[in-house]
Structure formats: C-alpha cells, structure tokens
Design a protein around this motif. Structure first.
Motif, PDB file in Angstrom:
ATOM      1  N   ILE A  61       0.696  -1.521   0.080  1.00 24.99           N
ATOM      2  CA  ILE A  61       0.311   0.075   0.018  1.00 24.99           C
ATOM      3  C   ILE A  61       1.345   0.906   0.106  1.00 24.99           C
ATOM      4  O   ILE A  61       1.049   2.389  -1.033  1.00 24.99           O
ATOM      5  CB  ILE A  61      -0.522  -0.262   1.054  1.00 24.99           C
ATOM      6  N   ASP A  62       1.721   1.815   1.233  1.00 30.72           N
ATOM      7  CA  ASP A  62       2.859   2.424   0.583  1.00 30.72           C
ATOM      8  C   ASP A  62       3.585   2.293  -0.046  1.00 30.72           C
ATOM      9  O   ASP A  62       3.345   3.894  -0.912  1.00 30.72           O
ATOM     10  CB  ASP A  62       4.434   2.269   1.728  1.00 30.72           C
ATOM     11  N   GLY A  63       3.860   1.921  -1.353  1.00 38.65           N
ATOM     12  CA  GLY A  63       4.364   1.386  -2.896  1.00 38.65           C
ATOM     13  C   GLY A  63       3.395   2.374  -3.156  1.00 38.65           C
ATOM     14  O   GLY A  63       3.478   3.064  -4.595  1.00 38.65           O
ATOM     15  N   MET A  64       1.729   1.909  -2.943  1.00 32.56           N
ATOM     16  CA  MET A  64       0.781   2.415  -4.190  1.00 32.56           C
ATOM     17  C   MET A  64       0.533   3.934  -4.254  1.00 32.56           C
ATOM     18  O   MET A  64       0.675   4.524  -5.064  1.00 32.56           O
ATOM     19  CB  MET A  64      -0.462   1.790  -3.987  1.00 32.56           C
ATOM     20  N   VAL A  65       0.486   4.355  -3.008  1.00 39.98           N
ATOM     21  CA  VAL A  65       0.504   5.392  -2.997  1.00 39.98           C
ATOM     22  C   VAL A  65       1.804   6.624  -3.176  1.00 39.98           C
ATOM     23  O   VAL A  65       1.745   7.896  -3.758  1.00 39.98           O
ATOM     24  CB  VAL A  65       0.813   6.282  -0.858  1.00 39.98           C
ATOM     25  N   SER A  66       3.066   6.401  -3.160  1.00 37.90           N
ATOM     26  CA  SER A  66       4.438   6.694  -3.302  1.00 37.90           C
ATOM     27  C   SER A  66       4.552   6.853  -5.427  1.00 37.90           C
ATOM     28  O   SER A  66       4.325   7.326  -5.856  1.00 37.90           O
ATOM     29  CB  SER A  66       5.400   5.743  -3.412  1.00 37.90           C
ATOM     30  N   ALA A  67       3.589   5.338  -5.325  1.00 35.77           N
ATOM     31  CA  ALA A  67       3.621   5.769  -6.934  1.00 35.77           C
ATOM     32  C   ALA A  67       2.554   6.809  -7.398  1.00 35.77           C
ATOM     33  O   ALA A  67       2.658   7.482  -8.723  1.00 35.77           O
ATOM     34  CB  ALA A  67       3.707   4.115  -7.504  1.00 35.77           C
ATOM     35  N   CYS A  68       1.740   6.493  -6.509  1.00 35.44           N
ATOM     36  CA  CYS A  68       0.747   7.875  -7.170  1.00 35.44           C
ATOM     37  C   CYS A  68       1.008   9.229  -7.144  1.00 35.44           C
ATOM     38  O   CYS A  68       1.165   9.813  -8.355  1.00 35.44           O
ATOM     39  CB  CYS A  68      -1.113   7.309  -6.263  1.00 35.44           C
ATOM     40  N   CYS A 195      -0.412   2.924  -9.419  1.00 39.21           N
ATOM     41  CA  CYS A 195      -0.652   2.426  -8.354  1.00 39.21           C
ATOM     42  C   CYS A 195      -0.574   0.899  -8.553  1.00 39.21           C
ATOM     43  O   CYS A 195      -0.064  -0.186  -8.173  1.00 39.21           O
ATOM     44  CB  CYS A 195      -1.840   2.613  -7.618  1.00 39.21           C
ATOM     45  N   VAL A 196      -1.661   0.322  -9.359  1.00 40.41           N
ATOM     46  CA  VAL A 196      -2.025  -0.710  -9.657  1.00 40.41           C
ATOM     47  C   VAL A 196      -0.371  -1.477 -10.657  1.00 40.41           C
ATOM     48  O   VAL A 196       0.372  -2.418  -9.603  1.00 40.41           O
ATOM     49  CB  VAL A 196      -2.729  -0.940 -10.912  1.00 40.41           C
ATOM     50  N   THR A 197       0.348  -0.875 -11.456  1.00 43.06           N
ATOM     51  CA  THR A 197       1.738  -1.632 -11.581  1.00 43.06           C
ATOM     52  C   THR A 197       2.948  -1.326 -10.455  1.00 43.06           C
ATOM     53  O   THR A 197       3.550  -2.361 -10.486  1.00 43.06           O
ATOM     54  CB  THR A 197       2.149  -0.358 -12.832  1.00 43.06           C
ATOM     55  N   SER A 198       2.330  -0.367  -9.757  1.00 42.70           N
ATOM     56  CA  SER A 198       3.887  -0.947  -8.492  1.00 42.70           C
ATOM     57  C   SER A 198       3.316  -1.812  -7.529  1.00 42.70           C
ATOM     58  O   SER A 198       4.740  -2.222  -6.617  1.00 42.70           O
ATOM     59  CB  SER A 198       3.522   0.777  -7.673  1.00 42.70           C
ATOM     60  N   VAL A 199       2.448  -2.871  -7.675  1.00 43.87           N
ATOM     61  CA  VAL A 199       2.326  -4.195  -6.652  1.00 43.87           C
ATOM     62  C   VAL A 199       2.711  -5.301  -6.981  1.00 43.87           C
ATOM     63  O   VAL A 199       2.186  -5.150  -8.691  1.00 43.87           O
ATOM     64  CB  VAL A 199       0.841  -4.242  -6.163  1.00 43.87           C
ATOM     65  N   ASN A 200       3.224  -6.189  -6.618  1.00 41.39           N
ATOM     66  CA  ASN A 200       4.521  -7.028  -7.185  1.00 41.39           C
ATOM     67  C   ASN A 200       3.674  -8.324  -7.792  1.00 41.39           C
ATOM     68  O   ASN A 200       3.555  -9.821  -7.584  1.00 41.39           O
ATOM     69  CB  ASN A 200       5.638  -7.646  -7.096  1.00 41.39           C
ATOM     70  N   SER A 201       2.123  -8.206  -6.973  1.00 42.52           N
ATOM     71  CA  SER A 201       1.409 -10.208  -6.734  1.00 42.52           C
ATOM     72  C   SER A 201       0.012  -8.820  -7.676  1.00 42.52           C
ATOM     73  O   SER A 201      -0.449  -8.174  -8.127  1.00 42.52           O
ATOM     74  CB  SER A 201       1.119  -9.946  -5.715  1.00 42.52           C
ATOM     75  N   PHE A 206      -6.407  -4.222 -12.308  1.00 44.05           N
ATOM     76  CA  PHE A 206      -6.887  -3.486 -12.796  1.00 44.05           C
ATOM     77  C   PHE A 206      -7.794  -4.226 -14.351  1.00 44.05           C
ATOM     78  O   PHE A 206      -7.040  -4.829 -14.674  1.00 44.05           O
ATOM     79  CB  PHE A 206      -6.173  -2.365 -13.815  1.00 44.05           C
ATOM     80  N   GLY A 207      -8.892  -3.605 -14.761  1.00 37.84           N
ATOM     81  CA  GLY A 207      -9.174  -4.115 -16.035  1.00 37.84           C
ATOM     82  C   GLY A 207     -10.713  -3.712 -16.249  1.00 37.84           C
ATOM     83  O   GLY A 207     -11.525  -2.323 -15.744  1.00 37.84           O
ATOM     84  N   ASP A 208     -10.981  -4.018 -17.062  1.00 33.62           N
ATOM     85  CA  ASP A 208     -12.370  -4.119 -17.599  1.00 33.62           C
ATOM     86  C   ASP A 208     -13.608  -4.595 -17.165  1.00 33.62           C
ATOM     87  O   ASP A 208     -13.541  -5.763 -17.780  1.00 33.62           O
ATOM     88  CB  ASP A 208     -12.626  -3.783 -19.406  1.00 33.62           C
TER      89      ASP A 208
END
Lengths: 243, 400
Positions: A61-68, A195-201, A206-208
């Motif tokens: 989550i911290d990674g998602m916040v930083s990526a954003c 944020c999606v890219t930042s998570v390695n699992s 993300f999608g349609d």
C-alpha cells in the motif's frame, strides 16, 4: 423556400444551432482533457479495480501511495498542514468489531457509477466519462467544495496552495478540487494505473469490468467481493475482497 | 391606512456617516482578507480537506436564510392581508435584498476560484442543488425588486399583492433549496435528512425577523420617528412564536436521528460528548439563542420592553450563527461511517479539528456589514420608511 421565416421557426433554428455549437464545444473540452485519446471513449467498457486485502501488504500500500504521488505529482506541498495535504490515495487499517480481524487497504476515488460528486457539482466540473472514470475538469471547477461534502469516501482534496513543478499530463490548480483519475492518461494509451503497476502480485487487479475475458471480470465471478458503503447503491468501480 | 407617508431619512447627522464609515471599514477588512486568502491559497485558513466549509459558510448560509425570512413581514401584509404590516413591507423587502447580497458576497468570495463566477453563471448542472440555488438567489433579487417597484409606484400598487404572492412562493422554494444543500448529502451522518429543508425555512423566519426588528427599532430611534407599541409588540410576539417553532424542529430532527441506530453516533457527538460542539449546542444554540430570548419576549417583567426585545433579537442572531456552526462544522467534524461494523484504526476517522482563522471571520463579518450598509444607504436614497409608525397612524383600531 418561399415561406418567410416566422418567429417559431427562428427560435427552432437558433436553438438547434445553439445546441449544436454547445455539443461541439463540449466535445472539444473533453477531447482536450483526455489528451492523447484517439478513439472515442464509450460505455462498452467500465474500468475497475479489485483490491484483495488478504494479499495486499502494508508495504504494497505504501508503494501504491508513492507511485501515485510520483505519477501525478502531489505530496510535496510545503504550506498545507495536516488535513490540508492532498490524499489522492491513502492507507487504511480497519478492524472488524466482532472478530477483531485487521485489514489493510488502499482507499481512493471509488469511481462510482452513480457518483454523488457529479450530482452535486453546480458547473459540471465533476464528471463521469463513458467508461466509468470519474474526473474533475480543472477548467470548470470553481472551488466550491460541494463535491467534497458529498463524497462518501473522503476521496477528494482541495488544492490549498500555489503549486510548482507540475506534471504535464496532470495540471493541478490552487483553489480547485482533485482526486484519483485512475491514471486516465495512461489508460487512454493502453497502459495500467501507476498504483496497480507498483504492486508485484495479483493483490490489485485492474481491467474492464464488462469484458467477460478480463481477469478482473473472471475473478469477481469466482470470489466474494464487496463495495465500500454498498448500502448507498453507488455501484463503485473499485471493489475489495477479504474485507 | 392610505394616510401612511413614506419618506427618506435625512442622514445628515454625524451618526449616519460614522455608521457608514464603521461598517465600511469592516467591508474593506473583509475584502483584504479575501485577497490574502486567494493570494496564498486556503492553507492560511482553518479549513482543510475534512472541514471543507468553514466560518464563511456559517455566515453566508445564515445571511441567506435570514434574507428570505426578512421578507416575511411583507408577505404577511400582502399574502395574508394583515394591514398592520403593510407600512413595513418596503423595509422588509429592502432588508431581505440586503441580507442576501451580504450572504452571497461571503459565499462567492470564499470559492477557491471566485474569478470563475462566470462559469457558475453559464454552466449549469440541473441535478445540483447548488446550481438551482444560483438561479433561486438571482431570481430572488429580481422578484423582490419587482415587488418593491410595485409597492413604490402608485400606478402599480394594485399588482403589489400578486407580486408579494410570487415573492412569498419564491422565498419558500429558496430556503428549501438552502436547507437541501445538506438534506441531500447521503455521505454524512449529520445531514441526509429531508427535515432540514423545512427546518431551514423556520430558522429563516426567526433569524430574518430578528434582523428586521433590530433595523426597524434602530432606524426609528436614530431618526426620532415615532414607532408605536402596537406594531412592535406584534412583531415581538411573532418572533417568540418563530423561535418556539425552531426549537420544535430541532427537537424532532435530533429525536428522529437518535431513533436510527446508524445515526446514534453523530447524535451522541452533538448532544452529549462532542466537546465544543456539545457546549455550543446546549449553551449557545438552545439556552442563549432560544430559551433566553423566549423568556425575554414572554416574561411579564420584560414583555413589551424595547431594550429587552432588542437584546432578544441580538441573542437570536448569535444563537442562529451558533446553530449553523454546529450544523455545518459539527456535521463535518464527525467522521463518516466508511465501514459499518468496523473500526478504522488508521488512515481516516477521528473528529476533524477546525479552528477558524481571522480572515475567515473577517469575511463573514464583512458580509453582515455589507448588508447593513446597503440598508442604511437605501433608506436615505428612497422612501422605504414611513415617517410615522405611531399607533394611531399604523393601526386605526388601536385603543390607546
């Protein structure tokens, strides 16, 4: 055409022309906003996100916040204090009152199908694209903050100070409201939100939502998921599992 | 009744200019504050992303509510045909317009981008209560201005009743719109109650009349014009009834909310353990702004006394501002229920902190000052005030 133009005809013609011009003008604004998009956005797609709180670690989550922050250029405000600082995405720790189970999750704009922020916005600055992404048109926002009053997710921030070094794809302006754009500038290029890219699992998918062959669609069919404040019937684009 | 003579005030005395100058300084201070806030950004205020509407909105919504309420005196005369109120109609319309101008000044100047007012006037989202309010506020100016014209222009007098009816209908819709700003917000526990619309209407009755009484008594006192007891006592009784009605709505609103389990949290917060908000609610809104004024108006020892009526009106205005503070700031301070059945340990929640800043306060006070300046100027410019409201002039059936 021997008929002379009477008043009714005149009003009809003028109204039609006005509506026509208004439509074109609207189109221009939206195209400018969407930037690089070449094909028109349609409602055949509905972009969404599925966040699995069982798999998502606090570090994720911290990674998602930083990526954003890095992608959109927020978080380096110097004057704003405490709750004045922007928070396009934030980390929440939630405990079930009965079982005591603690979950961590990332909370951002939920990209509702029925967004209260869009309903209350007096100038149509808050808007929902055909593909379900909820945005603020920074050129129309007058900074009334009614959308912030209306948002049930505390997802929106008001720019409290003058900003410098902004990202080219994400103009932000003092005195206007902003929130997660689901990285619309990347989606329109066929990419995935930062944020999606930042998570390695596969903790964040993300999608349609409408595409039966998409991973998000298939996963949502097989697992139990929830919308935050589902009782409000807003039909959010961001879903959570494991909560 | 046709003997009523309206006349401008002379306004040549020192007091008149001193009043204008004093209020003018307050308006200038407000404009200076706006420049300061807009130049630096809202970080210089106490407002933040949790308390997005602060002190300016308390003043703005108070003034807007009071504006529609101030028109009541005219409505009672033209819609309900009460002759006693007829000489007061012009002043009633003037106070209404002035208060609205003050309120709108505050509301608009607190926008993040007040320079984009033209956008607000040209881009309408008809699903937005705010967009409707922009139309309702602008329309109010037009409707009341026409109403005043019909009252001023002898040839148009015969239409004044119809214009009064339209204005009355308009002001009811307008205050419904103002109350609905909160009534339709599903996100926040303190709002999302349709009762807020009628509650705002009745609040507007009380606040508007309190302003009207103060302005009426002050202008007659300062210009040495006779003002009879008949009219003052009637207004005083009416004010008491309005305050009682506000208390009724406040009671129904809170009791109704307490009944719903999902709202007990916010109700406990406002009524019992909300710190400053609980204190403001009980001591400020209920005791200072409602019970004491009621006592001053109805207690045999103070009944009919102009000074205590003036004090009661001032307390109702202060109590009204406190009431809006509790509704607007208190309602935002209490956290939203993001996860029913769960407790948020980190990242959101807790009571949001807010302490108003000097520029915010100054902007709010500037709005009130603008409203009073407008009244002061216009009663000198046009014949808004009857030269006498003595009992035998105003009320032919008065036995005195």
């Amino acid at each position: 055409m021997s008929k002379t133009l009477n008043r009714r005809d005149f009003i009809k013609t003028t109204s039609a022309t006005t509506i026509g011009v208004a439509t074109i003008a609207n189109g221009i604004t939206l195209t400018t906003f969407a930037g690089t998009n070449k094909t028109p956005v349609t409602n055949e797609k509905r972009w969404g996100m599925l966040i699995d709180t069982n798999k998502l670690s606090e570090i994720d989550i911290d990674g998602m916040v930083s990526a954003c922050k890095k992608e959109q250029g927020w978080g380096s405000e110097v004057h704003s204090t405490g709750n004045q600082k922007p928070g396009w995405i934030k980390k929440l720790k939630v405990k079930d009152k009965a079982t005591g189970k603690v979950s961590n999750l990332a909370l951002m704009c939920q990209h509702c199908e029925e967004p209260p922020c869009v309903d209350v916005c007096p100038t149509n600055a808050s808007m929902k694209r055909e593909d379900g992404i909820v945005l603020v048109d920074k050129h129309l926002c007058i900074g009334c903050r009614y959308c912030m009053m209306a948002c049930p997710y505390d997802a929106r921030s008001f720019v409290h100070e003058t900003l410098s070094n902004q990202k080219e794809h994400m103009p932000r302006g003092k005195g206007t409201v902003e929130s997660c754009t689901m990285c619309v500038h990347k989606i329109d290029k066929g990419e995935v939100p930062a944020c999606v890219t930042s998570v390695n699992s596969d903790a964040v998918i993300f999608g349609d939502l409408y595409d039966a062959s998409s991973k998000i669609n298939q996963t949502l069919k097989t697992i139990q998921s929830a919308q935050i404040r589902a009782d409000l019937n807003l039909n959010t684009g961001v879903r959570y599992s494991g909560l | 009744m046709s003997n009523i003579r309206f006349e401008q005030i002379e306004g040549k005395i020192l007091g008149f200019y001193a009043l204008i100058a004093g209020l003018g300084i307050l308006v200038l201070a407000a404009l200076g504050s706006v420049y300061y806030m807009e130049h630096h950004g809202h970080f210089v205020t106490g407002m933040n992303n949790r308390i997005v509407w602060g002190m300016p909105h308390v003043f703005a919504l108070f003034l807007i509510a009071a504006a529609s309420g101030a028109l009541n005196v005219a409505s009672i005369s033209s819609v309900f045909n009460k002759k006693l109120y007829k000489p007061l109609s012009r002043l009633s319309g003037l106070v209404a317009l002035s208060l609205l101008a003050g309120g709108l000044m505050v509301l608009v100047l607190d926008l993040g981008r007040p320079d984009r007012l033209i956008v607000a006037m040209t881009e309408y989202n008809f699903k937005s209560i705010f967009a409707w309010n922009i139309i309702l506020y602008n329309g109010f100016f037009v409707v009341v201005a026409v109403y005043l014209w019909m009252m001023f222009e002898r040839r148009m007098n015969r239409f004044s009743r119809k214009a009064g009816l339209v204005a009355f209908g308009w002001r009811l819709i307008l205050t419904t719109g103002t109350g609905s700003i909160f009534g339709f917000l599903v996100a926040k526990q303190a709002y999302d109650a349709v009762i807020m619309a009628p509650m705002f209407i009745i609040m507007s009755f009380a606040f508007g009349l309190a302003f009207f009484i103060l302005i009426l008594m002050a202008s007659y006192q300062w210009t040495n014009r006779p003002l009879g007891d008949a009219v003052v006592n009637r207004l005083s009784n009416l004010l008491g009834v309005f305050v009682a009605a506000v208390m009724y709505f406040v009671a129904v609103y809170h009791l109704g909310n307490l009944y719903l389990a999902e709202n007990t949290g916010v109700e406990n917060f406002i009524l019992f353990d909300g710190g400053i908000y609980t204190k403001l609610f009980w001591y400020g809104q209920i005791i200072l702004g409602e019970l004491i004024p009621m006592a001053l108006i109805y207690h045999p020892a103070t009944k009919g006394n102009r000074s205590t009526l003036g004090l009661a009106s001032v307390l109702i205005i202060i109590g009204g501002l406190i009431q809006l503070y509790v509704i607007i700031i208190g309602g935002q301070a209490y956290p939203m229920e993001l996860f029913p059945g769960k407790e948020i340990l980190e990242g959101y929640g807790g009571v949001a902190q807010y302490s108003t800043s000097l520029p915010e306060m100054s902007l709010g006070v500037g709005g009130v000052a603008l409203a009073i300046i407008a009244v002061t100027f216009l009663v000198k410019l046009l014949a808004f005030l009857p030269e006498s409201l003595a009992d035998d002039v105003d009320d032919p059936h008065h036995k005195g």
